[in-house]
Scaffold this active site. Structure first.
Site, PDB file in Angstrom:
ATOM      1  N   TYR A 133      -3.144 -33.662 -16.791  1.00  0.00           N
ATOM      2  CA  TYR A 133      -2.158 -32.602 -17.063  1.00  0.00           C
ATOM      3  C   TYR A 133      -2.822 -31.325 -17.584  1.00  0.00           C
ATOM      4  O   TYR A 133      -2.269 -30.230 -17.420  1.00  0.00           O
ATOM      5  CB  TYR A 133      -1.048 -33.118 -17.994  1.00  0.00           C
ATOM      6  CG  TYR A 133      -0.109 -34.011 -17.206  1.00  0.00           C
ATOM      7  CD1 TYR A 133       0.821 -33.451 -16.339  1.00  0.00           C
ATOM      8  CD2 TYR A 133      -0.216 -35.392 -17.259  1.00  0.00           C
ATOM      9  CE1 TYR A 133       1.634 -34.255 -15.552  1.00  0.00           C
ATOM     10  CE2 TYR A 133       0.599 -36.207 -16.480  1.00  0.00           C
ATOM     11  CZ  TYR A 133       1.522 -35.625 -15.621  1.00  0.00           C
ATOM     12  OH  TYR A 133       2.317 -36.415 -14.830  1.00  0.00           O
ATOM     13  N   ARG A 157      -3.733 -29.509 -14.495  1.00  0.00           N
ATOM     14  CA  ARG A 157      -2.529 -28.914 -13.905  1.00  0.00           C
ATOM     15  C   ARG A 157      -2.026 -27.726 -14.730  1.00  0.00           C
ATOM     16  O   ARG A 157      -1.536 -26.742 -14.172  1.00  0.00           O
ATOM     17  CB  ARG A 157      -1.452 -29.988 -13.743  1.00  0.00           C
ATOM     18  CG  ARG A 157      -1.864 -31.004 -12.668  1.00  0.00           C
ATOM     19  CD  ARG A 157      -0.810 -32.025 -12.403  1.00  0.00           C
ATOM     20  NE  ARG A 157       0.436 -31.411 -11.937  1.00  0.00           N
ATOM     21  CZ  ARG A 157       1.585 -32.062 -11.841  1.00  0.00           C
ATOM     22  NH1 ARG A 157       1.651 -33.342 -12.163  1.00  0.00           N
ATOM     23  NH2 ARG A 157       2.659 -31.452 -11.415  1.00  0.00           N
ATOM     24  N   ASP A 181       6.256 -26.634 -13.044  1.00  0.00           N
ATOM     25  CA  ASP A 181       5.713 -25.304 -13.353  1.00  0.00           C
ATOM     26  C   ASP A 181       6.844 -24.380 -13.801  1.00  0.00           C
ATOM     27  O   ASP A 181       8.017 -24.752 -13.759  1.00  0.00           O
ATOM     28  CB  ASP A 181       4.954 -24.735 -12.133  1.00  0.00           C
ATOM     29  CG  ASP A 181       5.871 -24.496 -10.935  1.00  0.00           C
ATOM     30  OD1 ASP A 181       6.883 -23.795 -11.082  1.00  0.00           O
ATOM     31  OD2 ASP A 181       5.567 -25.015  -9.837  1.00  0.00           O
ATOM     32  N   HIS A 190      12.230 -33.190 -13.690  1.00  0.00           N
ATOM     33  CA  HIS A 190      11.008 -33.968 -13.933  1.00  0.00           C
ATOM     34  C   HIS A 190      10.205 -33.429 -15.123  1.00  0.00           C
ATOM     35  O   HIS A 190       9.029 -33.747 -15.274  1.00  0.00           O
ATOM     36  CB  HIS A 190      10.135 -33.996 -12.675  1.00  0.00           C
ATOM     37  CG  HIS A 190      10.705 -34.855 -11.584  1.00  0.00           C
ATOM     38  ND1 HIS A 190      10.236 -34.845 -10.297  1.00  0.00           N
ATOM     39  CD2 HIS A 190      11.710 -35.767 -11.606  1.00  0.00           C
ATOM     40  CE1 HIS A 190      10.933 -35.704  -9.558  1.00  0.00           C
ATOM     41  NE2 HIS A 190      11.834 -36.265 -10.340  1.00  0.00           N
ATOM     42  N   CYS A 221       6.613 -36.010 -28.774  1.00  0.00           N
ATOM     43  CA  CYS A 221       6.033 -37.201 -29.412  1.00  0.00           C
ATOM     44  C   CYS A 221       6.408 -38.433 -28.598  1.00  0.00           C
ATOM     45  O   CYS A 221       7.513 -38.511 -28.059  1.00  0.00           O
ATOM     46  CB  CYS A 221       6.572 -37.327 -30.840  1.00  0.00           C
ATOM     47  SG  CYS A 221       5.958 -38.805 -31.687  1.00  0.00           S
ATOM     48  N   CYS A 257       8.650 -40.641 -32.068  1.00  0.00           N
ATOM     49  CA  CYS A 257       9.863 -40.237 -32.791  1.00  0.00           C
ATOM     50  C   CYS A 257      10.762 -39.376 -31.895  1.00  0.00           C
ATOM     51  O   CYS A 257      10.403 -39.054 -30.762  1.00  0.00           O
ATOM     52  CB  CYS A 257       9.517 -39.506 -34.085  1.00  0.00           C
ATOM     53  SG  CYS A 257       8.863 -37.850 -33.844  1.00  0.00           S
ATOM     54  N   GLY A 287      11.345 -27.259   0.229  1.00  0.00           N
ATOM     55  CA  GLY A 287       9.971 -27.677  -0.074  1.00  0.00           C
ATOM     56  C   GLY A 287       9.855 -29.011  -0.779  1.00  0.00           C
ATOM     57  O   GLY A 287       9.065 -29.139  -1.708  1.00  0.00           O
ATOM     58  N   SER A 343       9.595 -33.354   0.090  1.00  0.00           N
ATOM     59  CA  SER A 343       9.369 -34.278   1.206  1.00  0.00           C
ATOM     60  C   SER A 343      10.495 -35.284   1.391  1.00  0.00           C
ATOM     61  O   SER A 343      10.513 -36.020   2.373  1.00  0.00           O
ATOM     62  CB  SER A 343       8.029 -35.000   1.012  1.00  0.00           C
ATOM     63  OG  SER A 343       8.003 -35.604  -0.264  1.00  0.00           O
ATOM     64  N   GLU A 378       7.890 -28.474   7.558  1.00  0.00           N
ATOM     65  CA  GLU A 378       8.074 -29.665   8.402  1.00  0.00           C
ATOM     66  C   GLU A 378       9.326 -30.409   7.941  1.00  0.00           C
ATOM     67  O   GLU A 378       9.768 -30.224   6.805  1.00  0.00           O
ATOM     68  CB  GLU A 378       6.851 -30.581   8.319  1.00  0.00           C
ATOM     69  CG  GLU A 378       6.582 -31.063   6.924  1.00  0.00           C
ATOM     70  CD  GLU A 378       5.124 -31.415   6.667  1.00  0.00           C
ATOM     71  OE1 GLU A 378       4.313 -31.313   7.599  1.00  0.00           O
ATOM     72  OE2 GLU A 378       4.815 -31.768   5.526  1.00  0.00           O
TER      73      GLU A 378
HETATM   74  P1  OAD Z   1       5.786 -33.393  -1.964  1.00  0.00           P
HETATM   75  O1  OAD Z   1       4.350 -33.086  -2.159  1.00  0.00           O
HETATM   76  O2  OAD Z   1       6.155 -34.801  -1.722  1.00  0.00           O
HETATM   77  O3  OAD Z   1       6.370 -32.546  -0.761  1.00  0.00           O
HETATM   78  C1  OAD Z   1       6.145 -31.168  -0.671  1.00  0.00           C
HETATM   79  C2  OAD Z   1       6.888 -30.641   0.526  1.00  0.00           C
HETATM   80  O4  OAD Z   1       6.711 -29.243   0.548  1.00  0.00           O
HETATM   81  C3  OAD Z   1       6.407 -31.183   1.870  1.00  0.00           C
HETATM   82  O5  OAD Z   1       7.485 -31.691   2.597  1.00  0.00           O
HETATM   83  C4  OAD Z   1       5.819 -29.960   2.576  1.00  0.00           C
HETATM   84  O6  OAD Z   1       6.108 -29.940   3.951  1.00  0.00           O
HETATM   85  C5  OAD Z   1       6.556 -28.842   1.875  1.00  0.00           C
HETATM   86  N1  OAD Z   1       5.839 -27.541   1.865  1.00  0.00           N
HETATM   87  C6  OAD Z   1       4.503 -27.302   1.924  1.00  0.00           C
HETATM   88  N2  OAD Z   1       4.268 -25.980   1.915  1.00  0.00           N
HETATM   89  C7  OAD Z   1       5.473 -25.362   1.853  1.00  0.00           C
HETATM   90  C8  OAD Z   1       5.904 -24.006   1.814  1.00  0.00           C
HETATM   91  N3  OAD Z   1       5.028 -22.999   1.841  1.00  0.00           N
HETATM   92  N4  OAD Z   1       7.236 -23.756   1.759  1.00  0.00           N
HETATM   93  C9  OAD Z   1       8.125 -24.765   1.720  1.00  0.00           C
HETATM   94  N5  OAD Z   1       7.779 -26.063   1.755  1.00  0.00           N
HETATM   95  C10 OAD Z   1       6.480 -26.369   1.813  1.00  0.00           C
HETATM   96  O7  OAD Z   1       6.545 -32.785  -3.229  1.00  0.00           O
HETATM   97  P2  OAD Z   1       7.992 -33.130  -3.798  1.00  0.00           P
HETATM   98  O8  OAD Z   1       8.915 -33.549  -2.729  1.00  0.00           O
HETATM   99  O9  OAD Z   1       8.385 -32.024  -4.678  1.00  0.00           O
HETATM  100  O10 OAD Z   1       7.188 -36.268  -9.272  1.00  0.00           O
HETATM  101  O11 OAD Z   1       7.661 -34.401  -4.678  1.00  0.00           O
HETATM  102  C11 OAD Z   1       8.676 -34.967  -5.447  1.00  0.00           C
HETATM  103  C12 OAD Z   1       8.086 -35.580  -6.668  1.00  0.00           C
HETATM  104  O12 OAD Z   1       7.042 -36.471  -6.299  1.00  0.00           O
HETATM  105  C13 OAD Z   1       7.413 -34.592  -7.593  1.00  0.00           C
HETATM  106  O13 OAD Z   1       8.301 -33.949  -8.467  1.00  0.00           O
HETATM  107  C14 OAD Z   1       6.457 -35.459  -8.344  1.00  0.00           C
HETATM  108  C15 OAD Z   1       5.913 -36.239  -7.169  1.00  0.00           C
HETATM  109  O14 OAD Z   1       5.335 -37.460  -7.459  1.00  0.00           O
HETATM  110  C16 OAD Z   1       6.619 -36.640 -10.435  1.00  0.00           C
HETATM  111  O15 OAD Z   1       5.483 -36.316 -10.738  1.00  0.00           O
HETATM  112  C17 OAD Z   1       7.516 -37.458 -11.295  1.00  0.00           C
END
Ligand code: OAD
Length: 299
Positions: free
Chosen positions: A124, A127, A162, A177, A185, A188, A245, A247, A272
């Site tokens: 982290y 990040r 972010d 998330h 903490c 507590c 954006g 998946s 996609e």
């Molecule tokens: P993913 O990394 O699974 O998916 C990102 C998506 O963004 C993909 O479908 C890409 O096609 C798309 N993408 C890439 N570039 C882009 C752009 N310029 N404009 C629009 N879309 C674009 O990320 P999330 O679906 O957000 O959770 O993942 C969900 C959760 O899984 C996250 O919050 C995180 C992760 O594990 C935790 O950490 C709890």
């Protein structure tokens, strides 16, 4: 530019006379005019002799102001890592994704925290450094602008940790998330607090006054996402749904679109199709920074 004979080069970005569906999706068609291959008339000009029908396909022109949002609409927007990709923050899946480099069980789970909290903080801290350098992109700004117009008729729910929605001007983003620049903490009930520090090994894990360890304010795998009551209330009230954006593989966010199905039109924006593409009314394929600034027509 209104209807009439125009050359393809001069084709209007948006023809006001074109046929539109209830959703405001322009179904503009062009008919070649007789005797001049370079001249085209809009489908509205019924007198034009029809030869081959073609669609006007310039990408930005087709997408310009395509989703109308009425004064009665309540809009739910779910964002994922993709909206911040153009700001230089890596997504999780796909090429260059964080889960290609790290195993989430080892850095983003309660087990990881029990087993190796220093590794978790190292992950982290990296990040935090990347996110601290990032600036919002046109996709974030478009959503902030939409919020200024719709005010509380827009519910912005993000899976992102972010702060780019806030930096773009969004005031009400709900972080299901958690937030990268907050800590709490692990023992507590002291609430989450602002924390921009990085804790790289060999630094000791910071401690709370109660003796507990300070952990990132992040929903890890196996934990319950935050604000779910407010989120499902907003989903029930929404009349238009967007996912941007993401998946479509991580629950419960991946199922939000199913909650509005049959009741509210739903749209996906990303380069996609997501895993849950079939649940959407329509997918707009492209980068959110390119598409979002022209996508909404709020009233
Ligand atoms: P993913 O990394 O699974 O998916 C990102 C998506 O963004 C993909 O479908 C890409 O096609 C798309 N993408 C890439 N570039 C882009 C752009 N310029 N404009 C629009 N879309 C674009 O990320 P999330 O679906 O957000 O959770 O993942 C969900 C959760 O899984 C996250 O919050 C995180 C992760 O594990 C935790 O950490 C709890």
């Amino acid at each position: 530019m209104a209807c009439g004979a125009v050359t393809l080069k001069d084709a209007p970005a948006a023809c006001l006379l074109c046929v539109e569906t209830e959703l405001g999706i322009c179904l503009r068609r062009w008919l070649p005019a007789a005797g001049d291959e370079k001249q085209y008339r809009t489908c509205e000009d019924r007198r034009a002799p029809s030869q081959t029908r073609i669609r006007a396909r310039p990408r930005r022109a087709r997408l310009k102001r395509v989703i109308r949002i009425s004064r009665q609409d309540r809009v739910f927007i779910l964002t994922g890592a993709g909206i911040s990709a153009e700001s230089g923050i890596p997504t999780f899946r796909g090429a260059g994704g964080l889960w290609r480099k790290y195993r989430f069980e080892e850095v983003a789970s309660p087990h990881a925290w029990q087993h190796d909290p220093r590794l978790v903080w190292e992950f982290y801290s990296i990040r935090r450094r990347v996110a601290a350098r990032a600036k919002p992109n046109p996709g974030h700004f478009a959503l902030a602008q939409l919020e200024r117009t719709l005010e509380d008729r827009l519910f912005l729910c993000t899976q992102n940790v972010d702060s780019l929605h806030e930096l773009a001007g969004s005031k009400r983003a709900v972080h299901m998330h958690g937030e990268l620049f907050k800590s709490r903490c692990d023992r507590c009930d002291r609430g989450p607090f602002d924390d921009t520090e990085t804790y790289d090994p060999p630094t000791e894990i910071p401690r709370c006054d109660c003796g507990g360890q300070i952990r990132p304010h992040i929903c890890w795998f196996g934990e319950v996402p935050y604000h779910l009551e407010r989120i499902f209330q907003a989903l029930r009230e929404s009349t238009v749904f967007f996912a941007i954006g993401t998946s479509g593989v991580v629950e419960p966010a991946a199922s939000f679109v199913a909650h509005v199905r049959g009741r509210a039109p739903s749209f996906y924006v990303g380069p996609e199709e997501p895993a849950n593409a079939s649940a959407f009314t329509k997918c707009f394929l492209g980068k959110s920074g390119d598409l979002l600034p022209d996508l909404f027509e709020p009233r």
